[in-house]
Design an enzyme around this catalytic site. Structure first.
Site, PDB file in Angstrom:
ATOM      1  N   GLU A  73      -5.839  31.404 -23.501  1.00  0.00           N
ATOM      2  CA  GLU A  73      -7.262  31.306 -23.846  1.00  0.00           C
ATOM      3  C   GLU A  73      -8.098  31.769 -22.671  1.00  0.00           C
ATOM      4  OE1 GLU A  73      -9.273  27.721 -25.990  1.00  0.00           O
ATOM      5  OE2 GLU A  73      -9.482  27.362 -23.850  1.00  0.00           O
ATOM      6  N   TYR A 124     -15.589  34.424 -26.047  1.00  0.00           N
ATOM      7  CA  TYR A 124     -14.412  33.536 -26.083  1.00  0.00           C
ATOM      8  C   TYR A 124     -13.281  34.300 -26.766  1.00  0.00           C
ATOM      9  CZ  TYR A 124     -11.215  29.952 -27.783  1.00  0.00           C
ATOM     10  OH  TYR A 124     -10.089  29.236 -28.065  1.00  0.00           O
TER      11      TYR A 124
END
Lengths: 382, 290
Positions: free
Chosen positions: A189, A101
């Site tokens: 993101e 992530y």
């Protein structure tokens, strides 16, 4: 302004982050053609501005173009938490070894950009942050200095990124920060950022939110376009540049300024009523903006009573009153309207309504009494 | 006494020849603020209702001794205007402009901290010390002199609460609108600290709203550092989760940032919180008579 996955991915890809080959499809037939052109297994992904697509059935693996056609048929038109799927992104399936992530966002409390990285990606990152706080590492960046090589090193080593992915992940972080700044983003993101079986680090998703105040200076966003909401009133409000939100009750609310509007919702609820919607006409509302606001609010059939709560600062109450009269003349609305005007030119505003407004318009002296009156009238209409 | 703005304030208005700039500069002066200068590049030598206009903030300070700047410059040029004020001898900058790109404010804020100067806003209604001076766009008739400090993220809600206080005969030492943008120059904590040090402020009302975690941080600060009592208000108990409310900052993310969570955090530190502006005024009255 939230971008769709494929829009965000293309912006990242143009800066050098690798993404799987893919195409957008708006019909099942286009999905089949895209799958054939890409070749092999593909993933069919719903394009909506909201998370949780996988759980809602909006992401499916297809073995061949016919399966891509079938999945696209099921996904297109699907309602994912209030968002209707109008397009799908078809991309080559990846051989995933590990999922990470990575993100850059605004830390409002620190008033600095915040870069976050985790070697445990691919699932609900908020769950990871809560259950394994050490697994999500965070580093603030000085906006006057920018993202440096030592920042990238600190992040990959502390996150425990696999040895073979370190170089690729550091490159992604540099590009991600560059995208954050050069797109005037509030958030970029990638979840998941994956290490493939053959050792590449690629982005399988992208969530990009752009600061609406800065779109004017980012020409590469010109063809992205803003995505209009599905709801007709919300669409009308967005086209006209006012903040409007639909709720479940029967009291329509018009106020000026986000704080006062939210407070009005609370006071209506405390008085035992249920707001149908609310519209923030902004701190500097003028007469024509009031007309626009009423057009949006009154087009919602659930509204039985309208509560107008204005506290004039830059906004002048006489202009609001004139706007109300103009709107009523134009729209011919007969539902009860409770008006509360305070602040700049309040006496002039109240006089305009008292002398010239039709009998369905009632003036109340305080926010509390206006809310109580609106709730009482709504109950009488039920 | 008061904070930030008082009888010694000498104001230079950047963007004074624009519609809003001229209107509010004139109103601030009429209220009693020493509005000594305006700035619009290329318009030096002109005047707005008798207020002399200069090409730069430096020129204005040199000619008039201005110590405070108010920014009415359009959003595309506002960050530059704030930096210009910070580069001049001016000590306090109040930025009214709405719609400044957030990345501009990140850089301006980071630089501002290194100068030791004070920035209020942007996207704020300004600062008023009732009966003494006002810098900004607040409707002055709502306020009256008194000993309650008020700090708020929202403009119109500030007026609402002040009106409720006025109905109970309670006035303010100073009212500060800190603005609702993601990056503002002064936080609740910055202003709470100033009020706590002000001998003429007996109680502080803090007006927050959903989103972010500033109210929670303020709760910690109040418990650890302050002796002046605080009464809180949070707008947005009925706000639907995940919806944007018009302020870029007021976005609920997950469970934190809700009005209920903020109320709980404040009450846990002994701060009384009202659920409507009327209730807040009642709590203030009660606290002042204890």
């Amino acid at each position: 302004m939230d971008l769709l996955e494929y829009q965000g991915k293309r912006l990242l890809a143009s800066r050098g982050i690798e993404i799987p080959p893919g195409q957008v499809a708006e019909t099942p037939e286009q999905a089949r053609e895209a799958a054939a052109a890409i070749g092999g297994k593909v993933v069919v992904k719903a394009q909506v501005q909201i998370g949780g697509r996988g759980k809602a059935g909006g992401i499916k693996l297809a073995e061949n173009p016919d399966e891509a056609f079938e999945h696209a048929t099921a996904i297109l038109g699907m309602d994912i938490r209030g968002h209707i799927v109008k397009s799908v992104w078809i991309e080559a399936a990846s051989a995933i070894k590990k999922e990470y992530y990575a993100s850059v966002t605004f830390d409002r409390a620190a008033r600095k950009p915040l870069v976050m990285l985790s070697a445990v990606g691919g699932m609900d990152i908020e769950e990871v942050a809560a259950s394994q706080p050490g697994a999500l590492v965070r580093r603030h960046i000085d906006p006057l200095i920018g993202f440096q090589a030592h920042d990238a090193r600190w992040l990959v080593y502390h996150a425990g990124i696999d040895e073979e992915a370190i170089k690729g992940t550091m490159a992604v972080l540099h590009t991600l920060y560059d995208a954050f700044v050069s797109l005037d983003a509030m958030l970029v993101e990638i979840n998941p950022l994956v290490l493939t079986e053959d050792g590449r680090v690629i982005a399988l998703d992208a969530k990009v939110t752009i600061d609406g105040n800065a779109v004017y200076r980012r020409p590469e966003l010109a063809d992205v376009g803003d995505i209009l909401p599905d709801d007709p009133q919300e669409r009308m409000a967005k086209e006209r540049g006012v903040t409007y939100v639909k709720l479940d009750g029967d009291v329509g609310i018009l106020g000026n300024g986000a704080g006062l509007v939210m407070s009005t919702l609370d006071v209506v609820a405390l008085a035992g009523g249920r707001p149908a919607n609310f519209l923030d006409a902004g701190g500097g509302s003028k007469a024509d903006e009031v007309v626009t606001a009423l057009e949006v609010l009154l087009s919602d059939e659930k509204v039985k009573v309208l509560l107008i709560n204005i506290f004039g600062g830059i906004t002048r109450c006489d202009e609001v009153a004139e706007g109300l009269l103009t709107a009523l003349g134009k729209l011919g609305a007969t539902l009860p309207i409770v008006v509360r005007l305070d602040g700049t030119n309040e006496d002039e505003g109240r006089a305009i309504i008292r002398d010239r407004a039709p009998s369905n318009v009632v003036v109340e002296g305080t926010m509390l009494s206006a809310a109580a009156k609106a709730v009482e009238l709504a109950k009488g209409q039920a | 006494m008061s904070i930030l703005v008082d009888a010694t304030t000498k104001l230079v208005v950047q963007g004074i020849t624009g519609r809003e700039g001229a209107f509010h500069a004139t109103r601030n002066k009429a209220y009693g603020t020493q509005v000594v200068a305006g700035v619009t590049p290329g318009k030096a030598g002109q005047d707005v209702e008798g207020i002399p206009v200069f090409n730069s903030v430096d020129d204005a300070v040199e000619a008039t001794g201005a110590n405070t700047a108010m920014v009415f410059v359009p959003p595309r040029f506002a960050a530059d205007a704030i930096l210009e004020a910070l580069a001049s001898p001016v000590e306090t900058v109040v930025a009214i402009t709405e719609g400044i790109p957030a990345h501009d404010m990140l850089r301006v804020y980071t630089h501002m901290k290194s100068t030791g100067k004070t920035l209020i806003g942007p996207n704020c209604p300004g600062v008023i010390s009732p009966g003494v001076a006002t810098v900004g766009i607040m409707p002055t008739q709502v306020f009256q002199p008194g000993r309650v400090g008020l700090v708020s993220r929202s403009g119109t809600l500030t007026y609402q609460i002040s009106k409720e206080l006025a109905l109970l005969g309670i006035g303010q030492s100073t009212v500060v609108g800190i603005g609702g943008d993601p990056v503002v120059g002064s936080s609740f904590i910055d202003i709470l600290g100033r009020f706590d040090a002000d001998p003429d402020t007996d109680l502080i009302v803090m007006v927050g709203e959903i989103g972010g975690s500033e109210e929670e941080q303020a709760a910690e600060f109040i418990a650890a550092n302050m002796s002046t009592p605080v009464v809180g208000y949070i707008a947005g108990f009925q706000a639907p989760p995940g919806k944007q409310m018009g302020h870029a900052g007021a976005i609920i993310t997950g469970s934190s940032g809700t009005a209920a969570a903020k109320k709980e955090a404040l009450e846990a530190k002994g701060v009384r919180v009202g659920e409507s502006p009327t209730e807040v005024a009642g709590l203030v009255k009660q606290a002042l008579t204890e």
